[in-house]
Design an enzyme around this catalytic site. Sequence first.
Site, PDB file in Angstrom:
ATOM      1  N   LYS A  54     105.203  -6.439 110.022  1.00 30.21           N
ATOM      2  CA  LYS A  54     105.104  -6.540 108.586  1.00 30.21           C
ATOM      3  C   LYS A  54     105.239  -7.890 108.333  1.00 30.21           C
ATOM      4  CE  LYS A  54     106.882  -5.020 104.047  1.00 30.21           C
ATOM      5  NZ  LYS A  54     107.805  -4.394 103.411  1.00 30.21           N
ATOM      6  N   GLU A 101     111.712  -9.562 118.551  1.00 28.00           N
ATOM      7  CA  GLU A 101     111.463  -8.767 119.555  1.00 28.00           C
ATOM      8  C   GLU A 101     109.878  -8.647 119.751  1.00 28.00           C
ATOM      9  OE1 GLU A 101     113.379  -8.220 117.121  1.00 28.00           O
ATOM     10  OE2 GLU A 101     115.117  -6.720 118.172  1.00 28.00           O
ATOM     11  N   GLY A 120     108.948  -1.164 105.683  1.00 27.52           N
ATOM     12  CA  GLY A 120     108.813  -0.925 107.185  1.00 27.52           C
ATOM     13  C   GLY A 120     108.953   0.462 107.773  1.00 27.52           C
ATOM     14  N   ARG A 121     109.965   1.229 107.549  1.00 26.68           N
ATOM     15  CA  ARG A 121     110.270   2.519 108.025  1.00 26.68           C
ATOM     16  C   ARG A 121     109.470   3.643 107.227  1.00 26.68           C
ATOM     17  NH1 ARG A 121     114.248  -0.190 105.673  1.00 26.68           N
ATOM     18  NH2 ARG A 121     115.328   0.856 103.625  1.00 26.68           N
ATOM     19  N   GLU A 131     118.507   3.558 107.579  1.00 23.08           N
ATOM     20  CA  GLU A 131     118.424   2.212 107.094  1.00 23.08           C
ATOM     21  C   GLU A 131     118.440   2.121 105.781  1.00 23.08           C
ATOM     22  OE1 GLU A 131     116.400  -0.897 109.734  1.00 23.08           O
ATOM     23  OE2 GLU A 131     114.873  -0.694 108.327  1.00 23.08           O
ATOM     24  N   HIS A 136     121.701  23.370 125.787  1.00 18.64           N
ATOM     25  CA  HIS A 136     122.351  23.021 126.840  1.00 18.64           C
ATOM     26  C   HIS A 136     123.049  21.838 127.104  1.00 18.64           C
ATOM     27  CE1 HIS A 136     120.460  26.788 128.469  1.00 18.64           C
ATOM     28  NE2 HIS A 136     119.530  26.373 127.752  1.00 18.64           N
ATOM     29  N   LYS A 171     120.993 -10.461 113.501  1.00 18.55           N
ATOM     30  CA  LYS A 171     119.862 -11.183 113.851  1.00 18.55           C
ATOM     31  C   LYS A 171     120.404 -12.554 113.757  1.00 18.55           C
ATOM     32  CE  LYS A 171     116.263  -8.136 111.759  1.00 18.55           C
ATOM     33  NZ  LYS A 171     115.257  -8.182 110.972  1.00 18.55           N
TER      34      LYS A 171
HETATM   35  O1  F6P Z   1     115.255  -4.221 111.643  1.00 19.14           O
HETATM   36  C1  F6P Z   1     115.093  -4.385 110.388  1.00 19.14           C
HETATM   37  C2  F6P Z   1     113.526  -4.389 110.223  1.00 19.14           C
HETATM   38  O2  F6P Z   1     113.186  -5.399 109.226  1.00 19.14           O
HETATM   39  C3  F6P Z   1     112.929  -2.927 109.978  1.00 19.14           C
HETATM   40  O3  F6P Z   1     113.344  -2.711 108.505  1.00 19.14           O
HETATM   41  C4  F6P Z   1     111.422  -3.031 110.260  1.00 19.14           C
HETATM   42  O4  F6P Z   1     110.902  -1.792 110.278  1.00 19.14           O
HETATM   43  C5  F6P Z   1     111.862  -3.984 111.565  1.00 19.14           C
HETATM   44  O5  F6P Z   1     112.610  -4.695 111.194  1.00 19.14           O
HETATM   45  C6  F6P Z   1     110.327  -4.632 112.097  1.00 19.14           C
HETATM   46  O6  F6P Z   1     109.883  -5.558 111.074  1.00 19.14           O
HETATM   47  P1  F6P Z   1     108.361  -6.149 111.062  1.00 19.14           P
HETATM   48  O7  F6P Z   1     107.451  -5.141 110.817  1.00 19.14           O
HETATM   49  O8  F6P Z   1     108.295  -7.277 110.037  1.00 19.14           O
HETATM   50  O9  F6P Z   1     108.276  -6.800 112.433  1.00 19.14           O
END
Ligand code: F6P
Length: 550
Positions: free
Chosen positions: A209, A215, A272-273, A358, A389, A517
Amino acid sequence: MSLPKIDPTSTNAWKELRAHFQLLEKAHMKDLFAQDPERAEKFNLQWEDFYLDFSKNRLTEETFSLLLQLAKEVKLEQAINSYFSGEKINETENRAVLHTALRAKESDKIYVNGKNVVPEIFQVKAQIETFTNQIINGSKKGITGKTFTDVVNIGVGGSDLGPSMVVGALEFYKNHLNTHFVSNIDGDHVNSVIENLNPETTLFIVVSKTFSTQETLSNATTIKEWFLSKNLGTTEEAISKHFVAVSTNIEKAKSFGIKETNIFPIWNWVGGRFSLWSAVGLSISLSIGFENFNKLLLGANKMDTHFKSQPLDKNIPVVLALISIWYNNFFKTETQAVIPYSQYLLRFSTYLQQSCMESNGKSVDRNGNAVTYQTGSVIWGQPGTNSQHAFFQLFHQGTKLIPADFIGFVESLSGNKTHQDKLISNFIAQTEALLNGKTKEEVLKELEKKNLSSEEIKSILPYKVFKGNKPSNTIFINKLTPESLGKLIALYEHKIFVQGIIWNIFSYDQFGVELGKQLAGNILEKMKKNSIANHDASTLKLLRYYKNIT
Ligand code: F6P
């Protein structure tokens, strides 16, 4: 209009619930069933292909009516209106919360800052549809003229969990494309995925987003370098044929090297979620086809209509949210388990962990004050019967009270009735066992049938007793389809919303993820410069330990 800002503990309902809890705390559900033969009839909801049985809960009609009163007193109905109408209910980020608009009908009108956003949603949906069809039917090819066989979604958090959960859940409906997910900054993750891929036939979707997540950018860069090292053509052409992006940040995606026509936009009013319904779900559309993707959206839209139009007592997300408040805030339960009886839903609880935790892992209320009561629960779970189990022992005989949602499907997808009957008998039996348990007398009768001495019986008996009285909801759905899955996901989205309204917190920001972060960035810089001062003693020692070894 902003969201109501009512401290739930100041309501009459909360006070009455507190007193009512004293009476009900020790009650056994077995007795509640015995006292009211109509209980299972009273505490269920049937809607379309969903059947919710919430009778196996430690509540009575009075509890239910007090919980409904609580919802009224905190002005839930007004809040639902604000949610759907595009008001900026994410006040801390000054944004609307409109994932529901992503599954709206084309004729709907939903305004953000005075502009109807439905036409642009449908424009992007058309872009998703065209692209999906071209990749699936092979008219869009890779740089060496081969059709695509594999798709890699590069994203993390909401840009990974929703799509990967849905792609897994709907695997039965998949086409010839194989979908992979790279999310973790752990280099072993990206390596293990790319080592088995053919770059000539793989499409990469960079989903972020913000287009600034460490990452995703690191993984996308590693993949881009690996891909370009294969020398399949000129950089520009190769990237343009194999890389697409989904983002609000078109400029950053472009500067990463992605062609503008390969960028699928999203909007800052999609959290995002909650974004799998947007172009973030491109990997879903590619995996099951656009028609099925649209059915997922249709299912969610039906749940939206149910949620905004049904009275509170007939409203599935509302009822489930109220029950969760009852346990969380009165029984003081810490966790909530979600147990799907479908192997396809392997990642469902992992997905819910982000959307629930979150959203509602907050401790400051909408007035800016520290809350004086518990908020978001710890969500966890694994599919049954495997989980039976693994951790069910603790459910049945442990000391903790863990409310659980059991989710099952009447029809199997494989059509294997023998297995399905066994699966569903386990599904039903577990909630029955959790409710009734097994008394001393019942255990004694069983043991007496065995050839045991009275000493042996006496010593083993206490270990075989189950107290029961462990609450569960059963969500029984006809069949796992794109549409029913859409309904199920939307159900939990709305449950999260209702909980947040009652707890008087802001559910749609996530500032809590920022500090870690920031500190990781700080530590990384110091590692590079080889200067690791100014940390607490434990952190310093860990850093030195790592530096000395590497
Ligand atoms: O870890 C927090 C967060 O902002 C989430 O809310 C989001 O889904 C994720 O990082 C990834 O963010 P982006 O889509 O901006 O890479």
